[in-house]
Design an enzyme around this catalytic site. Structure first.
Site, mmCIF file in Angstrom:
data_model
loop_
_atom_site.group_PDB
_atom_site.id
_atom_site.type_symbol
_atom_site.label_atom_id
_atom_site.label_comp_id
_atom_site.label_asym_id
_atom_site.label_seq_id
_atom_site.Cartn_x
_atom_site.Cartn_y
_atom_site.Cartn_z
ATOM 1 N N GLY A 608 42.738 43.658 44.826
ATOM 2 C CA GLY A 608 41.599 43.042 44.168
ATOM 3 C C GLY A 608 42.037 41.914 43.263
ATOM 4 N N GLY A 611 38.270 37.665 37.387
ATOM 5 C CA GLY A 611 38.439 36.950 36.133
ATOM 6 C C GLY A 611 39.501 37.545 35.231
ATOM 7 N N GLY A 613 42.323 39.304 36.250
ATOM 8 C CA GLY A 613 43.643 39.159 36.834
ATOM 9 C C GLY A 613 43.654 39.819 38.199
ATOM 10 N N ASP A 725 28.278 48.733 28.102
ATOM 11 C CA ASP A 725 28.278 47.860 29.271
ATOM 12 C C ASP A 725 28.054 48.681 30.541
ATOM 13 O OD1 ASP A 725 28.314 45.420 30.518
ATOM 14 O OD2 ASP A 725 30.493 45.304 30.674
#
Length: 927
Positions: A608, A611, A613, A725
């Site tokens: 994967g 944003g 890394g 979140d």
């Protein structure tokens, strides 16, 4: 000269200790175990185990007879060397959450063993059949691990066993019995406790399992997948006090002789598929707690036998097919505390009379057919009548009786010390209900204080509640009166609160204490170690002139100090604000180890990117597969988020939260090592990107799993945690499609002074963000509830929260049609994949209503996370009762060829902004 003599004396003492009085085989076994474990007590390795009283070791006649290392934060695996401690009588390795791997077969060599406790560790694989060789065993407690496979039939050879606890594992298959001539659990005639609940056991309960020779007092088989009829032989177990068969798939009629169980005080048959007449319980005069809810019994007037159960504290028959009028006399039972007869067909007039029990705190008759109510003026407790015709007329329509009433919340306590020894006492069959729990736990506290009274400690109880399994959880906090920390030895000597020592079963059913992993004061130990090393080096220098050896030792000590303080360089970079992270359980890995795990950051191991890394698949030295997330320069997750994530995840341990295995902070690299979650994000699975079809029941289970993980953060974490979140890309699905909440980079601890809310700058993801939090900058646990509500709407529609400027919450609210009993006006918005091979979506309207309650603009009108858990559990039980097909919940689309991608592609574990591939053009991170 005196100094020289002192050093000579020290060396002579060391020479003396070179002669061990402990059995050499035991010494060898202990040293071997110590080499394979991390965090063994500091006394281990010094001198002789028996003579020098290694912590956790007790001896008799030069042999080790007790190995007791509970809650020592031991990490690693239990090696086969354990089998060499041949005289061992007690082995207790409980509450070491990072002690795992398979239980070695060599444990069967411990023929003298009487007590084996490995509670709440991380053991995996099958329970070895060799455990059946431990013929002296009295207590076997392996609950709250990850054991798989069937229950070994060999356990039937444990003829002296009195306590068998295999609960809260992943065991499957049928209950083994001696019907085919092999050993079986029915042969455990002396066993008083069969705790096999919270597993995946299936098939019918064998008739031979129950018989008149059984001395069982507690049989817990709840929360399994058992089917078939309850055997007639159940009526033969005359000493039985607790029987929990609830939350299975049992069917057929309840045996008529069940009322032979005259000693029983807790009977729970709820949430099954039982049919026929409701059982007649006449003669069960000791019964305190009765739950027959959510079965399919024949229609019946209020049963006459109810009037014989005068010791009842709690009566629960929800959705029981009951009708007629309720007799007044029932409400006068002297011990009656709670009555829940909602969702039945009681009619006529509800008249509770004037002689109402002083103990009766709540009566729930919601959703019945009462047309009138006669209320006593001297009763002012909770009466719930919403959903009755009487609530539509002028008599009660505007009163609290016809609104949503809630039982009073239990009191919580604030911490009285900075490093308490704490965790929940879990009681799995209390003889009372969830009303006024605090008063009910007074006797528990009295017993615990008496047990601990001889030591300089203070204990407190608080934050008591019934969880989703209907188990009572009572938080226990213990503080040291004379020191900031408990030492390891004090923990082992003072705080042995094992089940047998608690002795709470009479009122609370079978209980056990499940303490959090305790963080000991490592600084004091480190100073002691350094002092010993320096002193020994000096002595060796004077006596033998080994100066170079002393230098080498000092270099090693310096290296060890650096390893123990990986954040020594914290703050050298601009984005590393504040103090260095405070880590409890997570393991520190060096950069060299990370390279080794990923095969040198091989391209083949890359699974994967985004944003933050890159994410690599790695294999640890013990064989565990992990996901390794490595930051890159310019990453959208800075040092503060990195710090927050490792601090939060190192505090928590729950099956519905992604586990942080470890981290690396070296040479400016920020690396997080997670458990590997194979099926990626909920976002990808709903979009079809993974080539999977999630049916209705599976989506409900995903919502339930997510709510359970968040409820743990809100209610059980100390201090509580608000995730901040919650979104579908932060919910991951494992091999079995069990949901785990991930990404704690924005999470916040709720300290006692901010119990109601936390005033903080707004962060989160647009579309999931609580509008009240956005407007007031006051964050509450209900903010997570709002976000989960949006995820629940996503589960219905498979649509991202914001698409082309349209907001899912607003669109669904506008489409609602109360008169559409099946689809609630949302048929055109439902994910088409949900309609494939499906007759109807049982509980759809109820789930949609729950989701909309979660996204109410005012947080006061939203449910708690525990409320969500309970409601979804009821919906899932309705699905089982209505025989909805439970065929595979994840199937590939037709003959279409779908390329399978690794689950962490595009930041499955990302923090902050979602990946571009997810195409959330309207979504961004607020900061």
């Amino acid at each position: 000269m005196k100094r020289h003599l002192l050093l000579l004396f020290m060396c002579f003492a060391c020479f003396q200790h070179g002669f061990s009085s402990t059995n050499t085989r035991d010494v060898s076994a202990l040293k071997s175990l110590s080499k394979q474990w991390k965090n063994t007590p500091k006394s281990w390795g010094r001198g002789d185990p028996c003579d020098d009283r290694w912590e956790g070791i007790n001896c008799s006649d030069s042999s080790v007879t007790e190995l007791k290392l509970f809650n020592m934060d031991i990490r690693g695996q239990l090696s086969t060397d354990i089998g060499d401690l041949a005289e061992l009588v007690l082995l207790d390795l409980s509450y070491n959450h990072n002690l795992g791997g398979p239980l070695p077969a060599s444990i069967g060599n411990l023929k003298q063993l009487r007590t084996l406790r490995c509670i709440s560790c991380n053991f995996i694989g099958p329970i070895p059949v060799e455990v059946g060789n431990l013929l002296s065993l009295r207590i076997l407690a392996l609950n709250s691990n990850k054991f798989t496979g069937g229950i070994p039939a060999s356990l039937g050879r444990l003829i002296n066993i009195q306590w068998l606890d295999l609960a809260d594992n992943q065991l499957n298959g049928t209950l083994p019995t001696s019907a085919n001539g092999s050993p079986g659990l029915d042969q455990l005639v002396n066993n008083e406790h069969f705790h096999l609940n919270q597993n995946n056991l299936s098939g019918p309960i064998p008739s031979i399992f129950f018989h008149s020779s059984m001395n069982a007092i507690h049989i817990l088989l709840d929360h399994n997948n058992l089917s078939g009829e309850i055997p007639q032989s159940i009526g033969l177990v005359k000493k039985l006090k607790v029987l929990r068969l609830d939350n299975n798939s049992l069917n057929g009629s309840v045996p008529s002789n069940i009322n032979n169980l005259t000693a029983i005080n807790v009977l729970n048959l709820a949430n099954n598929k039982l049919t026929g007449p409701m059982p007649n319980l006449t003669g069960m005069n000791n019964l305190n707690y009765l739950d027959l809810s959510n079965n399919s019994f024949d229609p019946l007037d209020a049963p006459a036998w109810l009037l014989d159960l005068k010791q009842l504290t709690t009566l629960i028959i929800e959705s029981g097919n009951l009708h007629g009028e309720v007799p007044q006399a029932f409400f006068s039972f002297p011990r009656l505390e709670e009555v829940r007869l909602n969702n039945n067909a009681f009619n006529g007039t509800l008249n509770m009379g004037s002689n109402i029990s002083q103990e009766l705190q709540m009566v729930n008759f919601q959703n019945n057919d009462f047309t009138s109510v006669t209320l006593s003026s001297n009763y002012n407790k909770i009466i719930m009548l919403e959903g009755n015709p009487v609530c539509t007329n002028d008599q009660l329509g505007k009163t609290d009786y016809c609104g949503q009433q809630k039982a009073p919340a239990s009191d919580s306590f604030s911490s009285t010390c900075s490093h308490p020894y704490e965790g929940p006492i879990i009681c799995r069959a209390p003889s009372f209900s969830n009303i006024d729990i605090k008063a009910k736990t007074d006797s528990m506290w009295t017993k615990i204080k008496s047990k601990l009274s001889e030591f300089p400690i203070t204990s407190n109880l608080g934050n008591s509640f019934f969880d989703g399994n209907n188990y009572l959880q009572v938080q226990l906090q213990i503080c040291h009166n004379k020191s900031k920390y408990f030492t390891r030895n004090e923990t082992l000597v003072w705080l042995d609160l094992s089940t047998q020592n608690l002795n709470l079963s009479e009122q609370y059913g079978p209980c056990f204490f499940n303490p959090n992993q305790y963080s000991y004061d490592h600084k004091g130990h480190r100073g002691l170690i350094i002092g010993v090393v320096v002193g020994s080096a000096a002595a060796m220098f004077i006596i033998a002139g080994l100066g170079t050896y002393a230098v080498r030792q000092r270099k090693r000590a310096k290296k060890a100090i650096n390893l123990n303080n990986p954040f020594a360089s914290w703050g050298s970079a601009g984005d590393q604000d504040g103090s260095a992270p405070q880590i409890k359980l997570a393991k520190y890995f060096s950069l060299d180890e990370i390279r080794k795990f990923t095969n040198g950051f091989s391209k083949d191991n890359e699974i994967g990117a985004g944003g933050y890394g890159k994410v690599y698949k790695g294999i640890l030295s013990d064989g565990q597969i992990v996901a390794i997330k490595i930051s890159q320069k310019g990453s959208m997750q800075g040092g503060l988020e990195f710090k927050t994530e490792i601090e939060m995840l190192s505090r928590v341990h729950h099956k519905n939260l992604v586990e942080l295995v470890g981290f690396c902070f070296e040479k400016g690299e920020r690396t997080l090592v997670y458990e590997y979650i194979s099926n990626g994000t909920l976002t990808d699975n709903l979009s079809g990107k993974k080539g999977m079809h999630l049916n209705w029941k599976r989506r409900l289970n995903i919502a339930l799993d997510s709510a359970r993980g968040l409820a743990y953060l809100h209610e059980l974490a100390k201090p509580p945690i608000i995730h901040r979140d919650v979104k579908s890309s932060n919910i991951l699905l494992d091999d079995d499609l069990i949901a785990k909440v991930a990404d704690f980079g924005l999470s916040i601890l709720v300290v006692e002074t901010e119990r109601d809310h936390v005033s903080t700058g707004v962060k989160g993801t647009l579309g999931y963000l609580d509008p009240e939090y956005f407007m007031t900058q006051q964050l509450t646990a209900k903010s997570d509830v709002y976000s989960l509500g949006v995820v629940m709407l996503e589960l219905i529609t498979a649509t991202l929260p914001i698409v082309n400027g349209k907001y899912i919450v607003r669109e669904i609210k506008m489409a609602i049609d109360d008169y559409d009993a099946e689809f609630y006006g949302l048929k055109d918005m439902i994910d088409p994949a949900l309609m494939l091979n499906t007759g109807c979506l049982v509980g759809f309207k109820r789930f949609a209503e729950l989701a909309l309650q979660c996204v109410q603009e005012s947080s006061e009108n939203r449910p708690t996370m525990n409320d969500i858990v309970r409601e979804i559990e009821i919906i899932l039980k309705d699905i089982e009762l209505k025989s909805i097909s439970t065929s595979s919940s994840a199937t590939y689309f037709g003959n279409a060829r779908v390329a399978f991608q690794e689950p962490y592609d595009e930041l499955a574990l990302s923090s902050g902004v979602n990946s571009a591939t997810v195409n959330r053009s309207d979504e961004y991170l607020l900061s």
